[in-house]
Write a protein that holds these residues in place. Structure first.
Motif, short mmCIF file in Angstrom:
data_model
loop_
_atom_site.label_atom_id
_atom_site.label_comp_id
_atom_site.label_asym_id
_atom_site.label_seq_id
_atom_site.Cartn_x
_atom_site.Cartn_y
_atom_site.Cartn_z
N SER A 1 0.84 -1.20 0.00
CA SER A 1 0.00 0.00 0.00
C SER A 1 0.88 1.24 0.00
O SER A 1 2.10 1.16 0.21
N GLY A 2 0.22 2.39 -0.17
CA GLY A 2 0.96 3.65 -0.16
C GLY A 2 1.57 3.96 1.19
O GLY A 2 2.73 4.36 1.29
N THR A 3 0.80 3.76 2.23
CA THR A 3 1.31 4.11 3.55
C THR A 3 2.50 3.22 3.93
O THR A 3 3.45 3.69 4.56
N PHE B 1 -0.23 14.88 2.40
CA PHE B 1 -0.89 13.66 2.88
C PHE B 1 -0.02 12.46 2.50
O PHE B 1 0.37 12.31 1.35
N HIS B 2 0.25 11.60 3.51
CA HIS B 2 1.15 10.48 3.23
C HIS B 2 0.63 9.14 3.71
O HIS B 2 1.34 8.14 3.61
N GLY B 3 -0.59 9.10 4.26
CA GLY B 3 -1.14 7.81 4.68
C GLY B 3 -1.52 7.81 6.15
O GLY B 3 -1.34 8.80 6.86
N GLU C 1 5.29 15.47 -1.66
CA GLU C 1 4.56 15.04 -2.86
C GLU C 1 4.94 16.03 -3.97
O GLU C 1 4.70 17.24 -3.79
N GLU D 1 -4.23 14.91 -2.02
CA GLU D 1 -5.34 15.08 -1.07
C GLU D 1 -5.45 16.53 -0.61
O GLU D 1 -6.53 17.00 -0.27
N ASP E 1 7.01 11.38 -2.52
CA ASP E 1 5.82 10.54 -2.40
C ASP E 1 5.09 10.61 -3.74
O ASP E 1 4.38 11.58 -4.02
N VAL F 1 2.94 8.32 -4.67
CA VAL F 1 1.87 7.34 -4.53
C VAL F 1 0.68 7.69 -5.43
O VAL F 1 0.13 6.83 -6.12
N GLN F 2 0.29 8.96 -5.45
CA GLN F 2 -0.85 9.38 -6.27
C GLN F 2 -0.42 9.84 -7.67
O GLN F 2 -1.14 9.71 -8.64
N LYS G 1 -0.75 2.80 -5.33
CA LYS G 1 -1.99 3.09 -6.07
C LYS G 1 -2.08 2.42 -7.46
O LYS G 1 -2.48 1.29 -7.55
N1 PLP Z 1 0.63 9.18 -0.22
C1 PLP Z 1 -0.22 9.85 -1.02
C2 PLP Z 1 0.28 11.02 -1.81
C3 PLP Z 1 -1.56 9.45 -1.13
O1 PLP Z 1 -2.39 10.12 -1.92
C4 PLP Z 1 -1.99 8.33 -0.37
C5 PLP Z 1 -3.40 7.91 -0.42
O2 PLP Z 1 -4.29 8.59 -0.86
C6 PLP Z 1 -1.07 7.67 0.44
C7 PLP Z 1 0.22 8.12 0.49
C8 PLP Z 1 -1.49 6.48 1.25
O3 PLP Z 1 -1.77 5.41 0.41
P1 PLP Z 1 -2.64 4.17 0.93
O4 PLP Z 1 -4.04 4.65 1.10
O5 PLP Z 1 -2.49 3.14 -0.17
O6 PLP Z 1 -2.04 3.72 2.20
#
Ligand code: PLP
Length: 389
Positions: free
Chosen positions: A104-106, A132-134, A184, A189, A217, A219-220, A246
């Motif tokens: 997962s992202g977190t 936002f990082h999780g 990011e 978010e 980050d 992730v998104q 993601k």
């Molecule tokens: N980092 C960013 C930039 C995100 O947008 C998100 C989730 O929206 C996460 C981390 C966390 O990812 P996850 O929900 O898969 O744990």
């Protein structure tokens, strides 16, 4: 009990959902149990970049499920995992080439934070306001919004936040004790904020001056979403560590923390039972190959420009309601002057699904192959919804 009640009754209550149960999908379309079709610009919050029920991903998952579903990274080698690790090294910028696979992202952020502290021998992490990082404790400590963090205090010590986009404040905060700056490249978010020109290069420079690591980050933003494979590439800035998740698995849970070639860790430093299991690794390989073979990165840039132009026209025709259009590629948003919730509901009544990002933003994260015709449908629905206001 209807289906919404049943899910609410037997879950923890941490989510507030739309009254819509999704049963199936294909491409940019999802369907509910009554066969109603919706154009999906939420994609599971930026997951289904290659579309729903992507044939290449489905086939890879089926094939792998019939061969081998689990192979612990702590005990055995896996052919599929090796393929994915090699592929990630090939598509990531600069000398990012060693991946820790997770789910997962977190978890990708947690791994990145642990790697940064361990490699640098330093404690402090600088993150950004609105970031936002999780939701796990390390990621949460880097996350800005008090609504998310307050119930879980005390958070992990050593985390500080500086305004996103402000090099001066970063320069004041950073020191020889800073393990890493976590950022990011485009804030998701927090409301889809792109960096001011020169900002990410400036962050890179400031990190280098004090020997702090730079963690992106992605992730998104990763996997073509913004019109580059990874968003940092728009500004030619390469981090030392990059977190991804993601869209990576086409819908199958997978994430990774990717570090520089010269960064290596001792055995047992970190681990995950499911990380890089053959099923998710196959799904990720199929997803990445699909993105490459179908030029989805270029497509996201082209379609993103069409979509953004349309949004800008709507914004200029609705100045009283729309403050601005933000974003890059197919990571786009309308910043409203009012709460976005009622407009999202009205869009849903017109069979268009979009996301909030904060209270007054409408966010669009469509599949990268969304067609010009589908974009027109979204723009038309927006025009109607705003006209009826
Ligand atoms: N980092 C960013 C930039 C995100 O947008 C998100 C989730 O929206 C996460 C981390 C966390 O990812 P996850 O929900 O898969 O744990």
């Amino acid at each position: 009990m209807n289906e919404f009640d049943r899910e609410d009754r037997f879950s923890t209550g941490v989510y507030s959902r739309q009254s819509l149960q999704l049963i199936e999908g294909s491409g940019a379309t999802v369907r509910d149990g009554d066969g109603n079709e919706y154009l999906d610009l939420t994609t599971g919050i930026g997951v289904a970049a290659v579309g729903h029920a992507n044939g290449a991903v489905a086939e890879a998952v089926k094939d792998q499920a019939e061969k081998l579903l689990t192979c612990s990274p702590a005990y055995f080698y896996s052919d599929v995992r090796a393929d994915l690790l090699e592929k990630l090294a090939e598509i990531t910028p600069g000398n990012l080439s060693r991946s820790f696979l997770c789910n997962s992202g977190t978890e990708a952020i947690e791994a990145s934070l642990k790697f940064a502290r361990s490699h640098s021998g330093r404690e402090e992490i600088i993150a950004t306001m609105r970031g936002f990082h999780g939701r796990t404790l390390g990621s949460l400590s880097a996350t800005w919004k008090r609504k998310y963090t307050k119930p879980f205090e005390p958070l992990i010590p050593g985390f500080n936040h500086v305004p996103y986009g402000n090099l001066e404040k970063l320069g004041e905060e950073i020191s020889q004790d800073t393990a890493a700056v976590l950022i990011e490249p485009i804030q998701g978010e927090g409301g889809i904020h792109t960096p001011p020109e020169g900002y990410l290069a400036g962050v890179r420079e400031i990190c280098d001056e004090v020997g702090a690591l730079l963690i992106f980050d992605e992730v998104q933003t990763g996997f073509g979403r913004t019109g580059e494979m990874f968003a940092g590439q728009h500004w030619n800035v390469t981090p030392d560590i990059m977190a991804i998740a993601k869209a990576m698995g086409g819908g199958v849970p997978i994430g990774a923390s990717i570090v520089r070639e010269d960064i290596e860790f001792s055995t047992g430093l970190h681990g995950s039972t499911f990380g890089g299991n053959p099923l998710s690794a196959r799904a990720a390989l199929a997803t990445i190959n699909y993105i490459e073979e179908n030029d989805l990165v270029d497509l996201a840039r082209e379609r993103g420009e069409i979509f953004k132009r349309g949004l800008e026209e709507i914004a200029s025709d609705n100045e009283k309601l729309v403050r601005e259009v933000r974003g890059l590629g197919l990571m786009l948003a309308l910043q409203l002057r009012k709460k976005s919730g009622p407009y999202l509901d009205k869009l849903m009544k017109k069979n268009i699904l979009a996301l909030p990002a904060g209270s007054s933003v409408i966010r669009f994260l469509p599949p990268l192959e969304i067609s010009p015709g589908e974009i027109d449908r979204v723009l038309e629905a927006l025009r109607e919804v705003f006209a009826s206001d």
